[in-house]
Design an enzyme around this catalytic site. Structure first.
Site, PDB file in Angstrom:
ATOM      1  N   CYS A   1       0.892  -1.120   0.166  1.00 26.09           N
ATOM      2  CA  CYS A   1       0.124   0.114   0.254  1.00 26.09           C
ATOM      3  C   CYS A   1       1.170   1.615  -0.065  1.00 26.09           C
ATOM      4  O   CYS A   1       1.613   1.263   1.037  1.00 26.09           O
ATOM      5  CB  CYS A   1      -0.952   0.304   1.446  1.00 26.09           C
ATOM      6  SG  CYS A   1      -2.453   1.479   1.669  1.00 26.09           S
TER       7      CYS A   1
ATOM      8  N   CYS B   1      -0.285   3.978   2.781  1.00 23.41           N
ATOM      9  CA  CYS B   1      -0.052   3.541   3.675  1.00 23.41           C
ATOM     10  C   CYS B   1       1.490   4.102   4.233  1.00 23.41           C
ATOM     11  O   CYS B   1       2.124   4.809   5.100  1.00 23.41           O
ATOM     12  CB  CYS B   1       0.596   2.194   4.446  1.00 23.41           C
ATOM     13  SG  CYS B   1      -1.624   1.577   4.169  1.00 23.41           S
TER      14      CYS B   1
END
Length: 307
Positions: free
Chosen positions: A67, A70
């Site tokens: 991700c 993230c």
């Protein structure tokens, strides 16, 4: 994301299978020692995270290695957490490695950041957000935590055992009686215990909060949402029918809907029939917290209807 409240995720997040027990820590309780303010949480260890959330708010960062957003957000959250010096714990959850937690939080997209206050989920934000917004939401989180008596500070030291169980002071007898009753689903007994506690000490804030919560649980137990909505639609001035839907809405995190329904009802009723609606609104305001913007807005509307 501009406002946060412990009620906002009830019904959307189910942590019941991860709990050790539902007892909140008393206000000002000492916090356990930990090795670091940023920890990796797993399906197996999350019960301890829930315990710690009774003493300090825990920020849960749901992420994955693949991700990209993230990797932008996580360093900001870690930085702000450390700057708070133990007033917040950050628990990082790799959703790929911990499917039970991912399912419990219903993490349909990441990064997803949720906080825990006394075991209750509190929404923060989804997706990467700028540092300024992170700081604003953390500040709101601390305010909500303080309103719920979660005001401890974690001590960080290399000698602490991260696997050690959290030591908690014993609950007052009537509070312990209430929690035991809640665990068995005997809400009437829990209500009686809290009422006894308040008879002994009318300023017992934990008993006031507990009584409001267990009364709500007792009222919504066994209610069917579709049937309740149908009954309320058929009888728009039936106070009990409107109360049922408002309770279900609040329990499900639809705070504005609950307040709006009762305020609309209050506005339509004759003045001599309004008192029960006002009392129920005040009770629900107490469950959400006086500083919550939705409570402030609803109180202002209620005042305008009174005068």
């Amino acid at each position: 994301m501009s406002e946060i409240s412990p009620a906002a995720l009830r019904g959307a997040v189910d942590l019941s299978s991860l709990r050790n027990r539902p007892a909140p820590a008393p206000a000002g309780a000492p916090a356990p020692g930990i090795v670091d303010l940023v920890v990796d949480a797993t399906d197996e260890t999350f019960g301890q995270i829930l315990e710690i959330s009774r003493t300090v708010p825990v920020v849960v960062d749901l992420w994955a290695e693949w991700c990209g957003p993230c990797k932008q957000l996580s360093p900001i959250i870690e930085k702000v957490t450390r700057e708070l010096g133990g007033r917040v714990l950050l628990a990082k959850v790799d959703v790929d490695a911990n499917p039970q937690l991912a399912q419990s939080f219903r993490a349909q997209s990441i990064p997803m950041v949720v906080a825990l206050i006394a075991g209750q989920p509190v929404p923060m934000f989804t997706g990467a957000v700028p540092e300024e917004q992170v700081r604003e939401v953390f500040a709101q989180l601390l305010q909500v935590a303080a309103q719920n008596g979660v005001t401890g500070t974690l001590s960080v030291g290399g000698d602490a055992d991260p696997e050690a169980p959290v030591e908690e002071p014993p609950l007052p007898p009537l509070h312990a009686e209430a929690f035991a009753a809640i665990e068995t689903g005997d809400y009437a007994a829990a209500i009686r215990a809290y009422e006894k506690a308040l008879a002994e000490n009318p300023r017992d804030e934990d008993a006031i909060a507990g009584l409001g919560q267990v009364r709500l649980l007792d009222r919504v137990q066994g209610l069917d949402l579709q049937q309740a909505r149908a009954a309320a639609a058929e009888a728009p001035l039936d106070v009990q029918a409107q109360f049922a839907v408002a309770d279900l809405d609040l329990a499900g995190g639809h705070v504005d809907d609950a307040f709006g329904r009762l305020l609309d009802l209050f506005a339509q009723l004759p003045s001599d029939e309004r008192a029960p609606v006002r009392e129920r609104l005040v009770e629900l305001f107490g469950l959400i917290g006086a500083a919550d913007p939705r409570v402030v807005s609803a109180r202002n509307r209620l005042s305008s209807l009174l005068f």
